[in-house]
Write an enzyme that holds these catalytic residues in place. Structure first.
Site, PDB file in Angstrom:
ATOM      1  N   HIS A 292       0.840  -1.195   0.000  1.00 47.59           N
ATOM      2  CA  HIS A 292       0.000   0.000   0.000  1.00 47.59           C
ATOM      3  C   HIS A 292       0.876   1.246   0.000  1.00 47.59           C
ATOM      4  O   HIS A 292       2.088   1.163   0.163  1.00 47.59           O
ATOM      5  CB  HIS A 292      -0.979   0.010   1.177  1.00 47.59           C
ATOM      6  CG  HIS A 292      -0.375   0.171   2.534  1.00 47.59           C
ATOM      7  ND1 HIS A 292       0.321  -0.833   3.171  1.00 47.59           N
ATOM      8  CD2 HIS A 292      -0.358   1.232   3.379  1.00 47.59           C
ATOM      9  CE1 HIS A 292       0.716  -0.394   4.358  1.00 47.59           C
ATOM     10  NE2 HIS A 292       0.328   0.853   4.511  1.00 47.59           N
TER      11      HIS A 292
ATOM     12  N   HIS B 202       0.837   5.608   1.138  1.00 47.14           N
ATOM     13  CA  HIS B 202       0.222   6.766   1.787  1.00 47.14           C
ATOM     14  C   HIS B 202       0.858   8.004   1.190  1.00 47.14           C
ATOM     15  O   HIS B 202       2.067   8.037   0.960  1.00 47.14           O
ATOM     16  CB  HIS B 202       0.506   6.793   3.295  1.00 47.14           C
ATOM     17  CG  HIS B 202      -0.050   5.646   4.055  1.00 47.14           C
ATOM     18  ND1 HIS B 202      -1.395   5.476   4.267  1.00 47.14           N
ATOM     19  CD2 HIS B 202       0.569   4.615   4.676  1.00 47.14           C
ATOM     20  CE1 HIS B 202      -1.584   4.381   4.993  1.00 47.14           C
ATOM     21  NE2 HIS B 202      -0.402   3.833   5.247  1.00 47.14           N
TER      22      HIS B 202
ATOM     23  N   TYR C 239      11.801   4.336   0.262  1.00 50.40           N
ATOM     24  CA  TYR C 239      10.702   4.746  -0.619  1.00 50.40           C
ATOM     25  C   TYR C 239       9.810   5.779   0.063  1.00 50.40           C
ATOM     26  O   TYR C 239       8.619   5.560   0.266  1.00 50.40           O
ATOM     27  CB  TYR C 239       9.892   3.523  -1.047  1.00 50.40           C
ATOM     28  CG  TYR C 239      10.742   2.371  -1.493  1.00 50.40           C
ATOM     29  CD1 TYR C 239      11.617   2.512  -2.576  1.00 50.40           C
ATOM     30  CD2 TYR C 239      10.729   1.159  -0.818  1.00 50.40           C
ATOM     31  CE1 TYR C 239      12.429   1.462  -2.974  1.00 50.40           C
ATOM     32  CE2 TYR C 239      11.525   0.107  -1.222  1.00 50.40           C
ATOM     33  CZ  TYR C 239      12.375   0.266  -2.296  1.00 50.40           C
ATOM     34  OH  TYR C 239      13.180  -0.768  -2.690  1.00 50.40           O
TER      35      TYR C 239
END
Length: 175
Positions: free
Chosen positions: A59, A61, A147
């Site tokens: 996922h 954000h 990342y």
């Protein structure tokens, strides 16, 4: 197509959580260059400012600010998801519904969006984005996650490189 109730503020700043369908997957980090290219491609056509971003295995954000007068973050997410999916071989299992709709089985259909209300809310969501890999036990220090825009914030003097301290427990996947 469904019309989801979303808050739309022209030129607004938004926090997003976008998930892969398979939450045990590592597809995003294993294909980080393709994901980054998809984001760049969409930003070239439909600009937005990246305030903060972290990409985790399953996922992501982020906090974005849209251009003045613009509210269409949904089209941007759709385009990012499609551009990323096009780079991947079609190996995922598809439900009958996804087959019928011609969809890939990579992303969850929807995403979580929150309109940033004020400076305090902004700071809290920026912190949340940057601490997420640490929170999930993927790294011992926030600075160890590659990342993330955390590194940009350190370079700008907004965070110290040791922000949030150090986790002294076994990191997931480490032996």
């Amino acid at each position: 197509m469904s019309n989801y109730r979303r808050n739309r503020v022209p030129g607004g700043t938004y926090f997003f959580t976008v998930n892969l369908l398979d939450r045990s997957s590592r597809l995003l980090t294993e294909n980080i260059d393709a994901f980054r290219a998809a984001v760049r491609q969409v930003r070239a056509r439909n600009p937005f400012h990246i305030d903060a971003w972290t990409v985790l295995p399953d996922h992501t954000h982020c906090v974005w600010t849209l251009p003045p007068g613009d509210t269409d973050y949904s089209a941007r997410w759709k385009a990012i998801k499609i551009a990323f999916a096009k780079t991947l071989p079609k190996t995922e299992r598809l439900s009958a519904v996804r087959l019928r709709k011609g969809e890939r089985g990579i992303w969850q259909r929807r995403f979580w969006e929150h309109t940033i209300r004020d400076e305090r809310d902004y700071a809290a969501h920026i912190d949340y984005v940057h601490i997420n890999a640490f929170k999930h036990g993927l790294v011992r220090r926030v600075a160890d996650w590659p990342y993330s825009t955390f590194h940009r914030y350190v370079e700008a003097g907004i965070y110290p490189s040791d922000w949030a301290g150090k986790m002294d427990i076994l990191v997931v996947g480490e032996r």
